[in-house]
Design an enzyme around this catalytic site. Structure first.
Site, PDB file in Angstrom:
ATOM      1  N   ASP A   1      -6.015  77.957 -13.762  1.00 32.20           N
ATOM      2  CA  ASP A   1      -5.683  76.776 -12.938  1.00 32.20           C
ATOM      3  C   ASP A   1      -5.416  75.517 -14.064  1.00 32.20           C
ATOM      4  O   ASP A   1      -6.573  75.408 -14.730  1.00 32.20           O
ATOM      5  CB  ASP A   1      -6.623  76.103 -11.875  1.00 32.20           C
ATOM      6  CG  ASP A   1      -6.087  75.281 -11.037  1.00 32.20           C
ATOM      7  OD1 ASP A   1      -5.018  75.520 -10.327  1.00 32.20           O
ATOM      8  OD2 ASP A   1      -6.948  74.096 -10.959  1.00 32.20           O
TER       9      ASP A   1
ATOM     10  N   GLU B   1      -1.513  77.954 -15.953  1.00 31.83           N
ATOM     11  CA  GLU B   1      -0.532  77.026 -15.273  1.00 31.83           C
ATOM     12  C   GLU B   1      -0.182  75.973 -16.164  1.00 31.83           C
ATOM     13  O   GLU B   1      -1.428  75.026 -16.559  1.00 31.83           O
ATOM     14  CB  GLU B   1      -1.352  76.736 -13.791  1.00 31.83           C
ATOM     15  CG  GLU B   1      -0.626  75.881 -12.884  1.00 31.83           C
ATOM     16  CD  GLU B   1      -1.219  74.835 -12.118  1.00 31.83           C
ATOM     17  OE1 GLU B   1      -0.545  74.259 -11.064  1.00 31.83           O
ATOM     18  OE2 GLU B   1      -2.373  74.596 -12.579  1.00 31.83           O
TER      19      GLU B   1
HETATM   20  C1  NOJ Z   1      -3.357  73.363  -9.403  1.00 25.83           C
HETATM   21  C2  NOJ Z   1      -3.545  74.153  -8.083  1.00 25.83           C
HETATM   22  O1  NOJ Z   1      -2.399  74.811  -7.937  1.00 25.83           O
HETATM   23  C3  NOJ Z   1      -3.398  73.001  -6.878  1.00 25.83           C
HETATM   24  O2  NOJ Z   1      -3.061  73.802  -5.808  1.00 25.83           O
HETATM   25  C4  NOJ Z   1      -4.807  72.375  -7.021  1.00 25.83           C
HETATM   26  O3  NOJ Z   1      -4.840  71.442  -6.105  1.00 25.83           O
HETATM   27  C5  NOJ Z   1      -4.931  71.726  -8.423  1.00 25.83           C
HETATM   28  N1  NOJ Z   1      -4.397  72.670  -9.480  1.00 25.83           N
HETATM   29  C6  NOJ Z   1      -6.467  71.255  -8.541  1.00 25.83           C
HETATM   30  O4  NOJ Z   1      -7.217  72.532  -8.879  1.00 25.83           O
END
Ligand code: NOJ
Length: 547
Positions: free
Chosen positions: A209, A272
């Protein structure tokens, strides 16, 4: 980019030739009648993934969490939330998935914890707590306000005041998601141990993440304003997050994560990252010691015309480091559904693009049946982002609604009213219905995945740009004596792709799941919103003769 000899000779790894499918666990399949999906439910539906023809499932967070951000606020990194089941259920899921030839990828959330994580509880207990420095604390500004101007992605200041200890802590997302301090080596050790816990249990990889957020400016300098920001836009975009994201130092942290992975065979590290494609190259690591796959989200926002797409693909291919493997994403739990953004017809073309480009594709659950954004009545809003910053269309609930399995009540997702509404289109748009319909979106996905699996040219083969103009996008894929031409009509009027001498082959697939086997010579006529994959005769042509 043309492939080199070494690339042609090396057998591809599973995460290079394979296709990833994202499961949003709260919405995939409820097995215990609480209206929320769970691990047993995912287990029950593994057959769908096998039938579809994907290779791996990535499951969004399933850890104990107060669910302030639906699991992206982790309170225990090595447990399972009772809503989803138990560790035993998890082990069973992994065993079943592996038995079916599917890999399992977990979500790792190392940027922040929940405010209910024992680490944070300990950290906030006193300024002298041994865990204090695991998080990012600053004294108030002289006027008592926030230490600097940093903003939360979910609205407002990124600093929350802790009255008991008189300092602010930093949170890139909700105040209930305090950021860990990755400058403290104990944090790295603790997260590495978490990774080993799951890798030892047989997990095949992690999707990390917000990996580009992990390091923040050591001097806590203010972020500069973004001159392009206007009232009505996402308030987070007021500032350019140059001191809070994409810092050079983050690559050392990622290399540390990668080292943990490299002690195990055949695992994948996915990051990500929402950055322009040129910036993604750095996330492979200076000596390919970073993420195996820095997520490429460019298609989520790409301008939908041939020239723009061809340029985007060229820019991405051209910016990859030597040995860096590409990847493409068409949907996820944070962004509008492709069938809503492009419409149902172009969503078919987009599926063909995703599954015939060079690199690892990631499919979002439900996109294979053309699920669309579901309007959420105000009283059913769940997403904290929508609650914090209402009315700007930022809410993500509409893309997280229950999977539509069949025409039975609640679409076969649950026996009770689910946590988010089921799309009212479910009686027509569901897996069972489309399984019985030879020209459905589901059948298109099955055929595309079958073709991709059967022909290495379509997965690991070289990508060869051929032509792009008006609504017509043409590119080739070639590998080991086999070659394909992909012709996509991005508009809603017929086009003739007059490729000239050099084009000879058979249609392997149309987005309408017809014309299979049709012979094409010199030119191919495309119906509105039609894309075709053409298996070319004989040895790979140079493609340069086409168009
Ligand atoms: C990215 C995640 O994909 C999202 O859903 C989340 O709210 C944020 N990061 C915070 O962790």
């Amino acid at each position: 980019m043309r492939e080199g000899q070494a690339e042609r000779d090396a057998a591809p790894l599973w995460w290079q030739s394979g296709v990833i499918y994202q499961v949003y666990p709260r919405s995939f399949q409820d097995s215990d009648g609480d209206g929320i999906g769970d691990l047993q439910g995912i287990r029950r539906r593994l057959d769908h993934l096998v039938d579809l023809g994907v290779d791996a499932l990535w499951i969004s967070p399933i850890y104990p969490s107060p669910m302030a951000d639906f699991g992206y606020d982790v309170a225990d990194y090595t447990g399972i939330h009772p809503l989803f089941g138990t560790l035993k259920d998890f082990d069973r899921l992994v065993a079943d998935a592996h038995g079916l030839g599917l890999k399992v990828i977990l979500d790792l959330v190392p940027n922040h914890t929940s405010d209910e994580h024992p680490w944070f509880r300990e950290a906030r207990a006193s300024r002298t707590s041994p865990k204090r420095d695991w998080y990012i604390w600053r004294d108030p500004a002289p006027d008592g306000g926030s230490p600097n101007n940093w903003l939360s992605e979910f609205g407002g200041s990124a600093w929350a005041f802790d009255p008991a200890t008189g300092q602010y802590y930093y949170h890139a997302f909700l105040d209930r998601q305090p950021d860990l301090n990755w400058r403290n080596p104990q944090v790295a050790e603790a997260i590495h141990a978490v990774m080993r816990f799951w890798l030892d249990r047989g997990v095949d990889g992690f999707r990390v993440d917000v990996i580009w957020h992990l390091m923040k400016d050591v001097a806590f300098r203010d972020n500069p304003p973004d001159e392009d920001w206007r009232e009505g836009m996402n308030p987070y975009r007021r500032l350019k997050p140059v001191h809070t994201t994409d810092l050079e130092e983050v690559h050392g942290v990622i290399a540390g994560l990668r080292q943990v992975m490299d002690a195990y065979d055949d695992r994948v590290l996915i990051g990500e990252i929402y950055l322009p494609v040129e910036r993604l190259a750095a996330y492979y690591g200076a000596s390919l010691d970073g993420a195996h796959l820095p997520f490429n989200f460019a298609l989520l926002e790409a301008e939908w015309n041939a020239r723009a797409l061809a340029d985007l693909i060229a820019r991405y291919e051209g910016s990859l480091p030597e040995g860096g493997w590409p990847n493409w994403v068409l949907g996820n739990h944070d962004r509008p559904r492709v069938a809503t953004r492009l419409g149902p017809d172009q969503a078919r073309v987009a599926a063909m693009l995703l599954l015939t480009l060079r690199g690892t594709p990631t499919l979002y659950y439900g996109d294979e049946i053309g699920m669309t954004n579901v309007p959420i009545p105000p009283e059913r809003v769940q997403d904290p982002w929508e609650k914090n910053v209402p009315g700007l269309g930022l809410g993500r609930d509409g893309v997280r609604t229950p999977m539509q399995w069949d025409g039975s009540p609640h679409a076969g997702f649950s026996d009770v009213e689910p946590w988010l509404p089921v799309d009212e289109a479910f009686p027509e748009v569901n897996v069972a219905q489309q399984r019985a319909e030879p020209h459905s979106m589901l059948e298109l996905h099955r055929e595309l995945l079958r073709l991709r699996r059967a022909h290495a040219a379509l997965s690991i083969g070289a990508y060869v740009p051929v032509a792009a103009g008006g609504d017509l996008l043409l590119y080739g894929r070639e590998h080991a004596g086999e070659s394909f031409l992909i012709a996509l009509n991005l508009g809603d009027v017929p086009v003739l792709a007059a490729c000239g001498p050099g084009l000879a082959g058979r249609i392997a697939l149309s987005v309408f799941c017809d014309r299979m086997g049709e012979r094409v010579v010199d030119e191919v006529a495309l119906r509105p919103c039609e894309g075709v994959v053409i298996a070319l005769d004989g040895a790979p042509p140079s493609f340069s003769g086409l168009r």
